[in-house]
Design a protein around this motif. Structure first.
Motif, PDB file in Angstrom:
ATOM      1  N   LEU A   1       0.930  -1.129  -0.020  1.00  0.00           N
ATOM      2  CA  LEU A   1      -0.063  -0.007   0.074  1.00  0.00           C
ATOM      3  C   LEU A   1       0.737   1.459  -0.135  1.00  0.00           C
ATOM      4  O   LEU A   1       2.050   1.070   0.356  1.00  0.00           O
ATOM      5  N   ALA A   2       0.239   2.540  -0.469  1.00  0.00           N
ATOM      6  CA  ALA A   2       1.058   3.548  -0.574  1.00  0.00           C
ATOM      7  C   ALA A   2       0.039   4.768  -0.162  1.00  0.00           C
ATOM      8  O   ALA A   2      -1.254   4.734  -0.624  1.00  0.00           O
ATOM      9  N   THR A   3       0.475   6.029   0.167  1.00  0.00           N
ATOM     10  CA  THR A   3      -0.432   7.239   0.160  1.00  0.00           C
ATOM     11  C   THR A   3      -0.749   7.434  -1.198  1.00  0.00           C
ATOM     12  O   THR A   3      -0.165   7.097  -2.301  1.00  0.00           O
TER      13      THR A   3
ATOM     14  N   TYR B   1     -10.288 -14.562   3.914  1.00  0.00           N
ATOM     15  CA  TYR B   1      -8.730 -14.587   3.872  1.00  0.00           C
ATOM     16  C   TYR B   1      -7.999 -13.887   5.026  1.00  0.00           C
ATOM     17  O   TYR B   1      -8.754 -12.888   5.279  1.00  0.00           O
ATOM     18  N   GLN B   2      -6.989 -14.275   5.611  1.00  0.00           N
ATOM     19  CA  GLN B   2      -6.076 -13.425   6.414  1.00  0.00           C
ATOM     20  C   GLN B   2      -5.460 -12.501   5.570  1.00  0.00           C
ATOM     21  O   GLN B   2      -5.101 -12.710   4.516  1.00  0.00           O
ATOM     22  N   VAL B   3      -5.495 -11.193   5.692  1.00  0.00           N
ATOM     23  CA  VAL B   3      -4.815  -9.947   4.984  1.00  0.00           C
ATOM     24  C   VAL B   3      -3.587  -9.329   5.877  1.00  0.00           C
ATOM     25  O   VAL B   3      -3.867  -9.133   7.162  1.00  0.00           O
ATOM     26  N   ARG B   4      -2.535  -9.236   5.151  1.00  0.00           N
ATOM     27  CA  ARG B   4      -1.706  -8.406   5.654  1.00  0.00           C
ATOM     28  C   ARG B   4      -1.155  -7.144   4.767  1.00  0.00           C
ATOM     29  O   ARG B   4      -1.577  -7.159   3.421  1.00  0.00           O
ATOM     30  N   VAL B   5      -0.647  -6.113   5.277  1.00  0.00           N
ATOM     31  CA  VAL B   5      -0.419  -4.879   4.457  1.00  0.00           C
ATOM     32  C   VAL B   5       1.074  -4.595   4.550  1.00  0.00           C
ATOM     33  O   VAL B   5       1.825  -4.641   5.721  1.00  0.00           O
ATOM     34  N   GLY B   6       1.654  -4.171   3.508  1.00  0.00           N
ATOM     35  CA  GLY B   6       2.967  -3.654   3.441  1.00  0.00           C
ATOM     36  C   GLY B   6       3.164  -2.124   3.114  1.00  0.00           C
ATOM     37  O   GLY B   6       2.783  -1.873   1.886  1.00  0.00           O
ATOM     38  N   PHE B   7       3.795  -1.023   3.719  1.00  0.00           N
ATOM     39  CA  PHE B   7       3.956  -0.123   3.145  1.00  0.00           C
ATOM     40  C   PHE B   7       5.318  -0.007   2.615  1.00  0.00           C
ATOM     41  O   PHE B   7       6.296   0.040   3.336  1.00  0.00           O
ATOM     42  N   SER B   8       5.398  -0.240   1.293  1.00  0.00           N
ATOM     43  CA  SER B   8       6.563  -0.461   0.774  1.00  0.00           C
ATOM     44  C   SER B   8       6.661  -0.176  -0.688  1.00  0.00           C
ATOM     45  O   SER B   8       6.010  -0.740  -1.435  1.00  0.00           O
ATOM     46  N   PRO B   9       7.621   0.855  -1.141  1.00  0.00           N
ATOM     47  CA  PRO B   9       8.311   1.673  -0.469  1.00  0.00           C
ATOM     48  C   PRO B   9       7.405   2.964   0.180  1.00  0.00           C
ATOM     49  O   PRO B   9       6.653   3.488  -0.559  1.00  0.00           O
ATOM     50  N   ILE B  10       7.875   3.338   1.346  1.00  0.00           N
ATOM     51  CA  ILE B  10       7.467   4.604   2.043  1.00  0.00           C
ATOM     52  C   ILE B  10       8.514   5.760   1.198  1.00  0.00           C
ATOM     53  O   ILE B  10       9.408   5.886   1.810  1.00  0.00           O
ATOM     54  N   ILE B  11       7.885   6.660   0.666  1.00  0.00           N
ATOM     55  CA  ILE B  11       8.272   7.457   0.062  1.00  0.00           C
ATOM     56  C   ILE B  11       8.078   9.079   0.612  1.00  0.00           C
ATOM     57  O   ILE B  11       6.762   9.398   0.599  1.00  0.00           O
ATOM     58  N   PRO B  12       8.827   9.748   1.099  1.00  0.00           N
ATOM     59  CA  PRO B  12       8.623  10.929   1.667  1.00  0.00           C
ATOM     60  C   PRO B  12       8.398  12.214   0.964  1.00  0.00           C
ATOM     61  O   PRO B  12       9.074  13.151   0.645  1.00  0.00           O
ATOM     62  N   THR B  13       7.230  12.174   0.138  1.00  0.00           N
ATOM     63  CA  THR B  13       6.867  13.369  -0.733  1.00  0.00           C
ATOM     64  C   THR B  13       6.303  14.459   0.243  1.00  0.00           C
ATOM     65  O   THR B  13       6.222  14.410   1.513  1.00  0.00           O
ATOM     66  N   VAL B  14       5.987  15.549  -0.400  1.00  0.00           N
ATOM     67  CA  VAL B  14       5.669  16.790   0.241  1.00  0.00           C
ATOM     68  C   VAL B  14       4.031  16.458   1.153  1.00  0.00           C
ATOM     69  O   VAL B  14       3.423  15.692   0.615  1.00  0.00           O
ATOM     70  N   ASN B  15       4.146  16.958   2.368  1.00  0.00           N
ATOM     71  CA  ASN B  15       3.189  16.717   3.092  1.00  0.00           C
ATOM     72  C   ASN B  15       2.791  15.057   3.528  1.00  0.00           C
ATOM     73  O   ASN B  15       1.780  14.405   3.744  1.00  0.00           O
ATOM     74  N   TRP B  16       4.041  14.299   3.421  1.00  0.00           N
ATOM     75  CA  TRP B  16       4.038  12.958   3.736  1.00  0.00           C
ATOM     76  C   TRP B  16       3.416  12.551   4.986  1.00  0.00           C
ATOM     77  O   TRP B  16       2.657  11.359   4.994  1.00  0.00           O
TER      78      TRP B  16
END
Length: 264
Positions: A93-95, A124-139
């Motif tokens: 997942l990502a912003t 289903y069992q669900v899992r989430v990864g923030f990958s990659p986290i990119i520090p954009t403006v207002n991150w």
């Protein structure tokens, strides 16, 4: 996000492949099989057929689990598969800005969260990864908004965090426009004197920048969903130690998409 290359690796003779996987995983202590390490194969379903073949094969095992690993929201074919007890749905997942401006062509943040919700609703069992986290403006605000949206709809079994990695500072400056990245983090990339060309897995952001990113995500997850286990991915031990009081897993006892012993 693992840097395996720029080609789609699509296996044929899937029935033969499944029959090869079965004795391999049955004979090992490994509990989890990540599918697919080399390509986002979910996006080719249901025509491809691998999800159905592998889920049936894993259902024959007593305690082994198939992990669907994807960034795609193409999950309708998964919802009606008969075998779900030995399968886990894992989504990166990502912003909103990262989905729109950087991961172009990939589903939006809202579409990915809806895919997670549908899979969880289907059993289903669900899992989430923030990958990659990119520090954009207002991150920071965007991260908080994303987490609130996620936890209002889904109860992931785990969350994994991985800040922007696998790039040199020079490659990062070429890849991202100056008005896309947070100015403070952009300056840290420019001044990153600790870069080692032989070790890019925790680059281009220096140690203190990565710790700042993780601290924000950990603080917000603890505020919104304090019972959710959180881990880091592919980080140096000193970062784990620095954030140990905020993490619910340790690098010595970890379950995530890359943890072979990580049954639900």
């Amino acid at each position: 996000y693992c840097y395996e290359g720029y080609l789609a690796n699509i296996m044929l003779d899937l029935e033969d492949f499944a029959e090869h996987v079965y004795p391999v995983i049955s004979s090992r202590p490994q509990k989890l099989y990540r599918y697919d390490m080399y390509s986002d194969s979910i996006c080719y379903e249901p025509e491809y057929g691998a999800s159905a073949i592998l889920s049936e094969m894993f259902a024959r095992t007593r305690d082994k689990f198939l992990l669907y690993y994807t960034k795609s929201d193409n999950v309708q074919h998964l919802l009606t598969l008969p075998h779900k007890s030995n399968a886990i749905f894992y989504l990166t997942l990502a912003t909103e800005t990262v989905c729109r401006e950087i991961e172009k062509g990939a589903p939006s943040m809202a579409r990915r969260i809806e895919a997670l919700r549908l899979c969880q609703q289907a059993g289903y069992q669900v899992r989430v990864g923030f990958s990659p986290i990119i520090p954009t403006v207002n991150w920071r605000q965007e991260a908080t908004d994303c987490l609130q949206h996620l936890f209002s709809r889904v109860r992931p079994q785990t969350v994994r965090l991985w800040a922007l990695s696998l790039m040199s500072p020079a490659a990062t400056l070429r890849a991202f426009s100056n008005n896309l990245l947070d100015p403070d983090f952009l300056e840290m990339v420019r001044n990153n004197n600790a870069f080692n060309p032989g070790e890019v897995f925790d680059q281009p952001l220096p140690h203190q920048a990565r710790a700042e990113i993780y601290a924000h995500y950990l603080r917000e997850i603890r505020r919104i969903s304090p019972e959710t286990p959180v881990s880091l991915c592919s980080e140096r031990r000193e970062l784990w130690d620095l954030l140990a009081d905020q993490l619910t897993m340790s690098p010595d006892e970890l379950f995530c998409c890359c943890g072979g012993m990580s049954a639900p």
